[in-house]
Design a protein around this motif. Structure first.
Motif, PDB file in Angstrom:
ATOM      1  N   TYR A  72     -17.148 -59.189 -17.592  1.00 23.62           N
ATOM      2  CA  TYR A  72     -17.029 -58.579 -19.109  1.00 23.62           C
ATOM      3  C   TYR A  72     -18.387 -58.064 -19.632  1.00 23.62           C
ATOM      4  CZ  TYR A  72     -12.803 -60.862 -20.563  1.00 23.62           C
ATOM      5  OH  TYR A  72     -11.381 -60.911 -20.728  1.00 23.62           O
ATOM      6  N   LEU A  73     -19.545 -58.419 -19.001  1.00 29.34           N
ATOM      7  CA  LEU A  73     -20.830 -57.558 -19.423  1.00 29.34           C
ATOM      8  C   LEU A  73     -20.590 -56.214 -18.964  1.00 29.34           C
ATOM      9  CD1 LEU A  73     -23.610 -60.436 -18.733  1.00 29.34           C
ATOM     10  CD2 LEU A  73     -22.892 -59.375 -20.812  1.00 29.34           C
ATOM     11  N   ASN A  74     -20.243 -55.897 -17.979  1.00 34.82           N
ATOM     12  CA  ASN A  74     -20.101 -54.580 -17.337  1.00 34.82           C
ATOM     13  C   ASN A  74     -18.900 -53.877 -18.152  1.00 34.82           C
ATOM     14  OD1 ASN A  74     -20.818 -52.369 -15.710  1.00 34.82           O
ATOM     15  ND2 ASN A  74     -19.417 -52.968 -13.891  1.00 34.82           N
ATOM     16  N   LEU A  75     -17.854 -54.216 -18.063  1.00 30.64           N
ATOM     17  CA  LEU A  75     -16.643 -53.791 -18.933  1.00 30.64           C
ATOM     18  C   LEU A  75     -17.154 -53.460 -20.395  1.00 30.64           C
ATOM     19  CD1 LEU A  75     -13.682 -55.679 -17.539  1.00 30.64           C
ATOM     20  CD2 LEU A  75     -13.994 -53.622 -17.019  1.00 30.64           C
ATOM     21  N   ARG A  76     -17.677 -54.343 -21.028  1.00 32.73           N
ATOM     22  CA  ARG A  76     -18.285 -54.062 -22.369  1.00 32.73           C
ATOM     23  C   ARG A  76     -19.232 -52.830 -22.428  1.00 32.73           C
ATOM     24  NH1 ARG A  76     -14.013 -56.618 -23.244  1.00 32.73           N
ATOM     25  NH2 ARG A  76     -13.680 -58.293 -24.446  1.00 32.73           N
ATOM     26  N   LEU A  77     -20.049 -52.989 -21.585  1.00 32.68           N
ATOM     27  CA  LEU A  77     -21.092 -51.851 -21.628  1.00 32.68           C
ATOM     28  C   LEU A  77     -20.542 -50.801 -20.851  1.00 32.68           C
ATOM     29  CD1 LEU A  77     -24.207 -53.923 -20.427  1.00 32.68           C
ATOM     30  CD2 LEU A  77     -24.076 -53.027 -22.866  1.00 32.68           C
ATOM     31  N   HIS A  78     -20.156 -50.481 -19.990  1.00 36.44           N
ATOM     32  CA  HIS A  78     -19.499 -49.260 -19.279  1.00 36.44           C
ATOM     33  C   HIS A  78     -18.156 -48.932 -18.988  1.00 36.44           C
ATOM     34  CE1 HIS A  78     -23.811 -50.733 -17.797  1.00 36.44           C
ATOM     35  NE2 HIS A  78     -23.886 -49.758 -18.324  1.00 36.44           N
ATOM     36  N   GLY A  79     -17.287 -49.911 -19.272  1.00 40.13           N
ATOM     37  CA  GLY A  79     -15.854 -49.510 -19.245  1.00 40.13           C
ATOM     38  C   GLY A  79     -15.161 -49.715 -17.968  1.00 40.13           C
ATOM     39  N   LYS A  80     -13.973 -49.497 -17.881  1.00 44.01           N
ATOM     40  CA  LYS A  80     -12.971 -49.801 -16.787  1.00 44.01           C
ATOM     41  C   LYS A  80     -13.258 -48.906 -15.672  1.00 44.01           C
ATOM     42  CE  LYS A  80      -8.424 -50.672 -15.327  1.00 44.01           C
ATOM     43  NZ  LYS A  80      -6.858 -50.765 -15.645  1.00 44.01           N
ATOM     44  N   ASP A  81     -13.474 -47.884 -15.685  1.00 40.80           N
ATOM     45  CA  ASP A  81     -13.452 -46.701 -14.692  1.00 40.80           C
ATOM     46  C   ASP A  81     -14.650 -47.250 -13.811  1.00 40.80           C
ATOM     47  OD1 ASP A  81     -11.125 -45.677 -15.307  1.00 40.80           O
ATOM     48  OD2 ASP A  81     -11.982 -43.800 -16.243  1.00 40.80           O
ATOM     49  N   PHE A  82     -15.901 -47.571 -14.286  1.00 39.45           N
ATOM     50  CA  PHE A  82     -17.082 -47.655 -13.549  1.00 39.45           C
ATOM     51  C   PHE A  82     -16.828 -49.208 -13.084  1.00 39.45           C
ATOM     52  CE2 PHE A  82     -21.209 -49.387 -13.361  1.00 39.45           C
ATOM     53  CZ  PHE A  82     -21.883 -48.850 -12.246  1.00 39.45           C
ATOM     54  N   HIS A  83     -16.276 -50.019 -13.728  1.00 41.37           N
ATOM     55  CA  HIS A  83     -16.299 -51.391 -13.182  1.00 41.37           C
ATOM     56  C   HIS A  83     -15.429 -51.342 -12.200  1.00 41.37           C
ATOM     57  CE1 HIS A  83     -16.777 -55.607 -13.122  1.00 41.37           C
ATOM     58  NE2 HIS A  83     -15.181 -55.871 -13.233  1.00 41.37           N
ATOM     59  N   GLN A  84     -14.149 -50.843 -11.994  1.00 38.56           N
ATOM     60  CA  GLN A  84     -13.144 -50.834 -11.002  1.00 38.56           C
ATOM     61  C   GLN A  84     -13.809 -49.822  -9.694  1.00 38.56           C
ATOM     62  OE1 GLN A  84      -9.534 -48.349 -12.072  1.00 38.56           O
ATOM     63  NE2 GLN A  84      -8.490 -50.534 -11.504  1.00 38.56           N
ATOM     64  N   GLY A  85     -14.359 -48.898 -10.018  1.00 40.68           N
ATOM     65  CA  GLY A  85     -14.976 -48.319  -8.888  1.00 40.68           C
ATOM     66  C   GLY A  85     -16.172 -49.137  -8.241  1.00 40.68           C
ATOM     67  N   LEU A  86     -16.762 -49.746  -8.991  1.00 39.01           N
ATOM     68  CA  LEU A  86     -18.013 -50.462  -8.518  1.00 39.01           C
ATOM     69  C   LEU A  86     -17.585 -51.628  -7.553  1.00 39.01           C
ATOM     70  CD1 LEU A  86     -21.084 -51.418  -8.613  1.00 39.01           C
ATOM     71  CD2 LEU A  86     -20.235 -53.194 -10.239  1.00 39.01           C
ATOM     72  N   LEU A  87     -16.363 -52.166  -8.168  1.00 38.00           N
ATOM     73  CA  LEU A  87     -15.644 -53.465  -7.258  1.00 38.00           C
ATOM     74  C   LEU A  87     -14.905 -52.966  -5.979  1.00 38.00           C
ATOM     75  CD1 LEU A  87     -14.340 -55.863 -10.061  1.00 38.00           C
ATOM     76  CD2 LEU A  87     -16.522 -55.789  -8.604  1.00 38.00           C
ATOM     77  N   ALA A  88     -14.611 -51.505  -6.149  1.00 38.93           N
ATOM     78  CA  ALA A  88     -13.899 -50.827  -4.970  1.00 38.93           C
ATOM     79  C   ALA A  88     -14.920 -50.469  -3.874  1.00 38.93           C
ATOM     80  CB  ALA A  88     -13.027 -49.893  -5.473  1.00 38.93           C
ATOM     81  N   GLY A  89     -16.229 -50.510  -4.156  1.00 43.56           N
ATOM     82  CA  GLY A  89     -17.067 -50.051  -3.303  1.00 43.56           C
ATOM     83  C   GLY A  89     -17.837 -48.570  -3.307  1.00 43.56           C
ATOM     84  N   ARG A  90     -17.079 -47.959  -4.588  1.00 43.40           N
ATOM     85  CA  ARG A  90     -17.525 -46.643  -4.760  1.00 43.40           C
ATOM     86  C   ARG A  90     -18.888 -46.240  -5.258  1.00 43.40           C
ATOM     87  NH1 ARG A  90     -11.954 -46.533  -5.961  1.00 43.40           N
ATOM     88  NH2 ARG A  90     -12.427 -46.413  -8.244  1.00 43.40           N
ATOM     89  N   HIS A  91     -19.408 -47.407  -6.018  1.00 45.69           N
ATOM     90  CA  HIS A  91     -20.812 -47.159  -6.716  1.00 45.69           C
ATOM     91  C   HIS A  91     -21.790 -47.886  -6.010  1.00 45.69           C
ATOM     92  CE1 HIS A  91     -18.622 -44.751  -9.562  1.00 45.69           C
ATOM     93  NE2 HIS A  91     -17.810 -45.772  -9.817  1.00 45.69           N
ATOM     94  N   SER A  92     -23.188 -47.513  -6.209  1.00 50.34           N
ATOM     95  CA  SER A  92     -24.346 -48.193  -5.686  1.00 50.34           C
ATOM     96  C   SER A  92     -24.553 -49.314  -6.664  1.00 50.34           C
ATOM     97  CB  SER A  92     -25.321 -47.338  -5.439  1.00 50.34           C
ATOM     98  OG  SER A  92     -26.727 -48.239  -5.550  1.00 50.34           O
ATOM     99  N   TRP A  93     -24.721 -50.558  -6.214  1.00 50.42           N
ATOM    100  CA  TRP A  93     -25.039 -51.674  -6.914  1.00 50.42           C
ATOM    101  C   TRP A  93     -26.766 -51.569  -7.430  1.00 50.42           C
ATOM    102  CZ3 TRP A  93     -22.420 -56.092  -8.625  1.00 50.42           C
ATOM    103  CH2 TRP A  93     -21.124 -55.989  -8.249  1.00 50.42           C
ATOM    104  N   GLN A  94     -27.310 -50.446  -7.010  1.00 48.16           N
ATOM    105  CA  GLN A  94     -28.646 -50.210  -7.621  1.00 48.16           C
ATOM    106  C   GLN A  94     -28.701 -49.096  -8.642  1.00 48.16           C
ATOM    107  OE1 GLN A  94     -30.451 -49.670  -3.535  1.00 48.16           O
ATOM    108  NE2 GLN A  94     -32.063 -51.073  -3.963  1.00 48.16           N
ATOM    109  N   ASP A  95     -27.299 -48.897  -9.178  1.00 48.72           N
ATOM    110  CA  ASP A  95     -27.245 -48.137 -10.149  1.00 48.72           C
ATOM    111  C   ASP A  95     -27.894 -48.653 -11.459  1.00 48.72           C
ATOM    112  OD1 ASP A  95     -25.774 -47.016 -12.643  1.00 48.72           O
ATOM    113  OD2 ASP A  95     -24.839 -45.639 -11.323  1.00 48.72           O
TER     114      ASP A  95
END
Length: 414
Positions: A197-220
């Protein structure tokens, strides 16, 4: 059909039943496996089974508590023969089983019974893998904040809609010697909702979905913002002292007694409260962190699947057709405090279910949940790292970011 038949599962020779005893193989029957998180959920399932009148094979079912069921699920799919119908989850959890060839496609059944007209788009998307449907959508529910309405009336509070209102509410609760928030962090999966919820409310579904799918760095830098918001709540003293070492059921009595103000949980939690407390519960969505940002909600989908090596595939299909009926799903879900993922069905008279249905109808999109939207090899260790973080929230957030990113990179190389 007698209850003793429902609870007498045929397992491989020497296997353990839900009661912990061993049983010998029995005669031919349609074999069902079911997961429950409360005694009432188990009771509702048994009632549905008692009303099922198949032609031919009798029915045997076993109901296991959720932690044990999830631990055994894949092994049961690999049995030869496997159970005929099993309870499971939509999203990545389903896709993992499909990729291993453990589930039978249900496209013919879905086309014959008009699933595309009956079930919501979100439900069908959650059971579709490479264009085919691999599960019957059964139940869904919203995640949100549960609280006692009588406590809010006594303290003259209004449930928060924004982050600033939330902080002000938490100040008022602490002044009244009530811990504003609690979370059963010993069961690390509960922390997934907070991160979601913190990530969805701050940055939206596309980023959150990509993060959980391994497409984004956790050091973002965006993950740093998420963790700092969360860290701030802990450092303010907004979470109940010691809840980081309690299980999810252990923290609920604190909400019942008014010692803790709010708990972030899914709709299944209502049945964990005594009836008198349940009648006093309120439910509100996770507050906004950015004005006018689209609201994306966690709405996990529970499903029924047919293992690839089911002994009785025709009987399994007949049972799935029965369980797809709107009246059957509505009866089951009303009793379990959940929602039916079919168009046009009344959520029932329960205020919590009606509020959850209204929330999902207004949401711009939905997600399954942290550990249902990410690979199993990632989600378990990642949630353990988040548990370590909330147990020592004064630590720099860069440290947990680096650990999460190292986990992502290790799995990418595997």
């Amino acid at each position: 059909m007698k209850r003793r038949h429902l609870l007498g599962l045929t397992l491989p020779l020497g296997a353990a039943t839900a009661a912990g005893t061993t049983v010998q193989p029995q005669g031919e029957a349609l074999e069902l496996r079911w997961m429950f998180s409360s005694g009432e959920q188990r009771t509702q399932w048994v009632r549905v089974m008692e009303r099922y009148r198949p032609d031919g094979l009798p029915v045997r079912s076993v109901e296991l508590e959720q932690a044990r069921y999830k631990a055994q699920f894949e092994d049961q799919l690999r049995e030869r023969p496997a159970p005929d119908v099993m309870f499971w989850f939509g999203g990545e959890r389903l896709r993992e089983a499909v990729r291993q060839g453990l589930l039978a496609p249900l496209d013919a059944l879905a086309e014959r019974d008009g699933w595309s007209r009956r079930f919501t788009r979100a439900a069908l998307d959650a059971v579709r893998v490479d264009g085919s449907l691999y599960a019957l959508p059964l139940s869904t529910y919203a995640w949100g904040l549960y609280y006692r309405r009588s406590l809010w009336r006594r303290l003259q509070l209004q449930p928060p809609a924004t982050w600033d209102q939330w902080l002000q509410q938490n100040d008022a609760l602490r002044a009244a010697r009530v811990a504003p928030l609690t979370v059963g962090a010993e069961d690390s999966w509960t922390l997934g909702a907070w991160f979601d919820y913190l990530n969805l409310r701050l940055h939206g579904k596309d980023f959150h979905q990509g993060l959980l799918a391994g497409r984004h760095s956790w050091q973002d830098r965006r993950i740093r913002a998420v963790l700092e918001h969360w860290q701030g709540l802990w450092l303010r003293g907004d979470f109940q002292s010691g809840c980081e070492r309690l299980g999810w059921r252990q923290v609920l009595p604190y909400v019942s007694r008014g010692a803790s103000g709010m708990v972030l949980m899914g709709g299944f939690v209502a049945l964990q409260f005594p009836a008198g407390v349940r009648a006093d519960l309120g439910f509100v969505p996770f507050p906004r962190l950015r004005p006018r940002a689209p609201l994306v909600e966690n709405a996990p989908l529970d499903v029924l699947v047919q293992p690839s090596h089911a002994r009785h595939p025709r009987a399994a299909q007949a049972f799935l057709r029965h369980m797809a009926q709107p009246s059957v799903q509505a009866a089951l879900n009303h009793g379990m405090g959940l929602l039916t993922p079919q168009h046009g069905l009344d959520p029932g008279d329960d205020p919590l279910q009606r509020d959850a249905a209204a929330l999902l109808s207004q949401a711009s999109a939905s997600m399954q949940y942290f550990d249902r939207d990410s690979a199993t090899a990632f989600s378990g260790p990642a949630l353990s790292l988040l548990r370590d973080f909330v147990r020592a929230p004064e630590q720099p957030v860069e440290g947990v970011q680096a650990q999460l990113e190292a986990l992502r990179q290790r799995l990418r190389r595997a």
